[in-house]
Design a protein around this motif. Structure first.
Motif, PDB file in Angstrom:
ATOM      1  N   ARG A 528     -16.357-100.051  40.404  1.00 20.37           N
ATOM      2  CA  ARG A 528     -15.817 -99.626  39.111  1.00 20.37           C
ATOM      3  C   ARG A 528     -15.815-100.764  38.091  1.00 20.37           C
ATOM      4  NH1 ARG A 528     -11.485 -96.747  42.038  1.00 20.37           N
ATOM      5  NH2 ARG A 528      -9.873 -98.128  41.292  1.00 20.37           N
ATOM      6  N   THR A 530     -14.246-101.383  34.292  1.00 24.25           N
ATOM      7  CA  THR A 530     -13.374-100.819  33.261  1.00 24.25           C
ATOM      8  C   THR A 530     -13.566-101.599  31.962  1.00 24.25           C
ATOM      9  OG1 THR A 530     -11.813-100.457  35.053  1.00 24.25           O
ATOM     10  CG2 THR A 530     -11.007-100.056  32.829  1.00 24.25           C
ATOM     11  N   GLU A 541     -13.164-105.381  33.388  1.00 28.40           N
ATOM     12  CA  GLU A 541     -12.477-105.492  34.682  1.00 28.40           C
ATOM     13  C   GLU A 541     -13.385-104.887  35.758  1.00 28.40           C
ATOM     14  OE1 GLU A 541      -8.076-104.371  35.139  1.00 28.40           O
ATOM     15  OE2 GLU A 541      -9.206-102.885  36.286  1.00 28.40           O
ATOM     16  N   TYR A 542     -13.474-105.601  36.884  1.00 26.83           N
ATOM     17  CA  TYR A 542     -14.360-105.146  37.966  1.00 26.83           C
ATOM     18  C   TYR A 542     -13.514-104.922  39.219  1.00 26.83           C
ATOM     19  CZ  TYR A 542     -18.046-105.450  41.539  1.00 26.83           C
ATOM     20  OH  TYR A 542     -18.873-105.193  42.581  1.00 26.83           O
ATOM     21  N   SER A 543     -13.726-103.795  39.899  1.00 28.23           N
ATOM     22  CA  SER A 543     -12.979-103.559  41.144  1.00 28.23           C
ATOM     23  C   SER A 543     -13.775-102.643  42.060  1.00 28.23           C
ATOM     24  CB  SER A 543     -11.612-102.943  40.840  1.00 28.23           C
ATOM     25  OG  SER A 543     -11.787-101.665  40.262  1.00 28.23           O
ATOM     26  N   GLU A 549      -7.860-105.177  44.807  1.00 34.45           N
ATOM     27  CA  GLU A 549      -8.158-106.363  43.995  1.00 34.45           C
ATOM     28  C   GLU A 549      -8.951-106.013  42.727  1.00 34.45           C
ATOM     29  OE1 GLU A 549     -10.443-110.601  44.449  1.00 34.45           O
ATOM     30  OE2 GLU A 549     -10.439-109.216  46.145  1.00 34.45           O
ATOM     31  N   LYS A 550      -8.529-106.616  41.603  1.00 34.08           N
ATOM     32  CA  LYS A 550      -9.238-106.428  40.344  1.00 34.08           C
ATOM     33  C   LYS A 550      -9.587-107.793  39.799  1.00 34.08           C
ATOM     34  CE  LYS A 550      -6.720-102.290  39.171  1.00 34.08           C
ATOM     35  NZ  LYS A 550      -5.377-101.884  38.808  1.00 34.08           N
ATOM     36  N   GLU A 552     -11.360-110.003  36.422  1.00 32.85           N
ATOM     37  CA  GLU A 552     -11.945-109.946  35.087  1.00 32.85           C
ATOM     38  C   GLU A 552     -13.276-110.648  35.148  1.00 32.85           C
ATOM     39  OE1 GLU A 552      -9.387-111.434  32.041  1.00 32.85           O
ATOM     40  OE2 GLU A 552      -8.435-109.480  31.829  1.00 32.85           O
TER      41      GLU A 552
END
Ligand code: ATP
Ligand code: MG
Length: 574
Positions: A528, A530, A541-543, A549-550, A552
């Motif tokens: 994902r 965002t 934002e990457y997850s 865990e997220k 940036e």
């Protein structure tokens, strides 16, 4: 794919008809819809997953040397009459008639059809071995269609058939398929066990089932941790050692008013269940069959039906009237001594070695004590009619068996010559002599495997697809679709990843962020991105769906992160 244009009818509520998680999530994620009981439409997201599973199966089948073709679902009655299965298959078969009153079925499986094809085309041992497969829609009018794609009446199956010159070669073909299945189910990320299966209905010599482990599975298996023994509960041999070589005592009639179950008797006699013998009465085409087994065990019907050489749909439990007729007593008091002449009595072999049993008295409210096989009654002795249970001794190494549940996603059968004999399919061997083909058949439930993956990969928010079977790899969520910077960055990443061969969803819908987040959790896209307020700084934002865990990351870093996920999953990325 832009989600603003996508057909993805998600549901907020859990549909009441869906009992198990995979069925609920397939409906809620807008992947399938039911037309009538056990018949489903595969919607865009669902169909993408099906095609991915098919492709993995296809690649490994091709690698194994099997060749793909496609046969019709419509099969003429004559083919099935040649092997006796027009009747034997029973009510599961969908039958239909054409305008000239010729009868057909919608194929529940294709052994006859493939054998007939080969009969007409393959004449010499020089053309063997041969292995053919198809990925095709099957029809079975299941008694209890349920659990969505797990047990439906129309479903997609990969079925393969091997043709060989002799048993040895057939065994080799079987091993090749075993290896291919092993690779397939590993690539599908399923936790699975291979167990011995029952060959009864297929009429073969040996079979194994591939079980995806899940509490939602309808299949029960046992396995041993000390050795490699593993079998379905239908197949598992039961080690039962309640053998008592003591002296035979005098028969005694005991008044047991109302004691119709083993539990009642246990209490009344204050004796362990293993001192009793149970009688189970069946009606096979109006002929009564009484089966006697130890009182502390359950009957394994598959073993009984295999012994009788009949299918489940050919037999039913006897009603009160039949029981009264053969025993002269009400239900609950049937026993092996003094049954009406002509009643077929079948006895589990362990009964022979058990002394002084309590049995039904064949008189209402009476039981008989100290009954002994040989002295007081005799019947057809069958080696093993018992259903396995947790803790039984392993038939191979004597350690304790462990019981578990699984979803049968595939199976492999050594068929021998049952179908080639029936269809009359022969080839000329090296000496110019006619021989029947030695065959194997190998099935994988494609749609059932999709359900099995969901059973193993989900959380309370939705599906958690492994990357290689996910409908899309990446979802880009634009938080505010009215914000131009956010939309532009989303579009840019969408184009960049799509060009690299990544399958991307761009959530550009005019929806609240919360709705977008819930949907992306529900449909379970693995990676994902965002795009929110920091779009102005080119930061997103990457997850992963599978982790909390997220991070940036800069717009330029997204590709590398995606690439590393692809490499972990052994997928290609440009
Ligand atoms: P089951 O014991 O579950 O009824 P089966 O022994 O009848 O399965 P096969 O005839 O061997 O199944 O079919 C091959 C494969 O097709 C199975 O391993 C399973 O994955 C799949 N399959 C069978 N019946 C169904 C069904 N009703 N719905 C979906 N998939 C099915
Ligand atoms: Mg079945």
């Amino acid at each position: 794919m832009r989600m603003s244009k996508m057909y993805m009818p998600t549901l907020k509520e859990i549909p009441s008809e869906a009992e198990i998680v995979s069925h609920q999530l397939l409906l809620r994620a807008g992947m399938i819809r039911q037309l009538v009981s056990g018949v489903y439409s595969y919607l865009p997201l669902g169909y993408r997953v099906i095609r991915k599973v098919e492709q993995i199966v296809r690649e490994e089948m091709d690698k194994s040397g099997s060749q793909e073709l496609l046969m019709s679902a419509i099969q003429p009655k004559e083919l099935w009459e040649a092997t006796g299965r027009w009747d034997d298959f029973g009510p599961e078969m969908w039958k239909l008639t054409d305008r000239n009153n010729r009868e057909f079925c919608l194929g529940p499986t294709h052994e006859e059809y493939f054998t007939d094809l080969i009969k007409n085309e393959v004449k010499s041992y020089k053309q063997l071995p041969l292995n053919l497969y198809q990925i095709q829609t099957k029809y079975r009018d299941e008694k209890r269609p349920r659990f969505g794609m797990m047990r439906s009446r129309e479903f997609i199956m990969k079925d393969a058939y091997s043709f060989d010159t002799d048993i040895q070669k057939m065994t080799e073909a079987y091993d090749i398929m075993w290896d291919a299945y092993d690779r397939i189910f590993k690539r599908l990320n399923l936790k699975f066990r291979v167990v011995q299966g029952d060959t009864g209905a297929m009429g073969g010599r040996l079979s194994h089932e591939f079980m995806a482990m899940s509490d939602a599975g309808e299949g029960r298996i046992v396995y041993c941790d000390t050795c490699d023994y593993a079998a379905t509960d239908e197949k598992a041999a039961v080690v039962y050692e309640n053998i008592n070589e003591g002296e035979m005592l005098e028969l005694e009639k005991i008044h047991t008013p109302g004691a119709t179950t083993i539990d009642d008797l246990e209490e009344l006699f204050n004796m362990d269940k293993s001192n009793f013998a149970k009688a189970i009465v069946y009606n096979h085409n109006k002929l009564p069959i009484v089966v006697i087994i130890p009182g502390d065990r359950e009957l394994n019907e598959t073993k009984l039906f295999n012994y009788l050489g009949i299918a489940e749909h050919d037999i039913e439990m006897a009603d009160e009237e039949m029981i009264l007729n053969i025993s002269g007593a009400n239900k609950g008091f049937t026993g092996p001594i003094g049954l009406k002449k002509g009643t077929r009595l079948i006895v589990d072999s362990r009964i022979r070695k058990m002394r002084n049993l309590v049995v039904g008295g064949n008189e209402t409210d009476y039981h008989i004590k100290n009954a002994n096989y040989g002295r007081d009654f005799e019947g057809e002795v069958v080696e093993d009619l018992l259903l396995v249970r947790e803790g039984d001794k392993c038939p191979k190494c004597n350690d304790s068996l462990i019981m578990d549940r699984g979803i049968e996603v595939g199976n492999i059968f050594q068929l021998g010559t049952k179908y080639s004999d029936g269809i009359g399919a022969k080839f000329l061997d090296e000496n110019g002599k006619e021989q029947p083909f030695y065959m194997g058949s190998y099935g994988i439930g494609i749609t059932r495997s999709v359900a099995a993956i969901i059973e193993q990969y989900h959380d309370d928010k939705g599906i958690v697809w492994p990357l290689n079977t996910a409908p899309y790899h990446v979802i880009i969520t634009v938080i505010n679709d009215k914000n131009q910077e956010q939309m532009e960055l989303g579009e840019k990443l969408y184009n960049q990843l799509t060009e690299a061969g990544v399958e991307v969803l761009l959530d550009d819908r005019k929806e609240r962020a919360g709705v977008k987040f819930n949907d992306r959790d529900l449909i379970g896209i693995p990676i994902r991105v965002t795009v929110g307020k920091k779009a102005s700084e080119s930061i997103v934002e990457y997850s992963l769906r599978s982790s909390e865990e997220k991070i940036e990351c800069n717009e330029a870093g997204v590709y590398d992160l995606v690439k590393s996920e692809f490499q972990k999953a052994k997928l290609n990325i440009i």
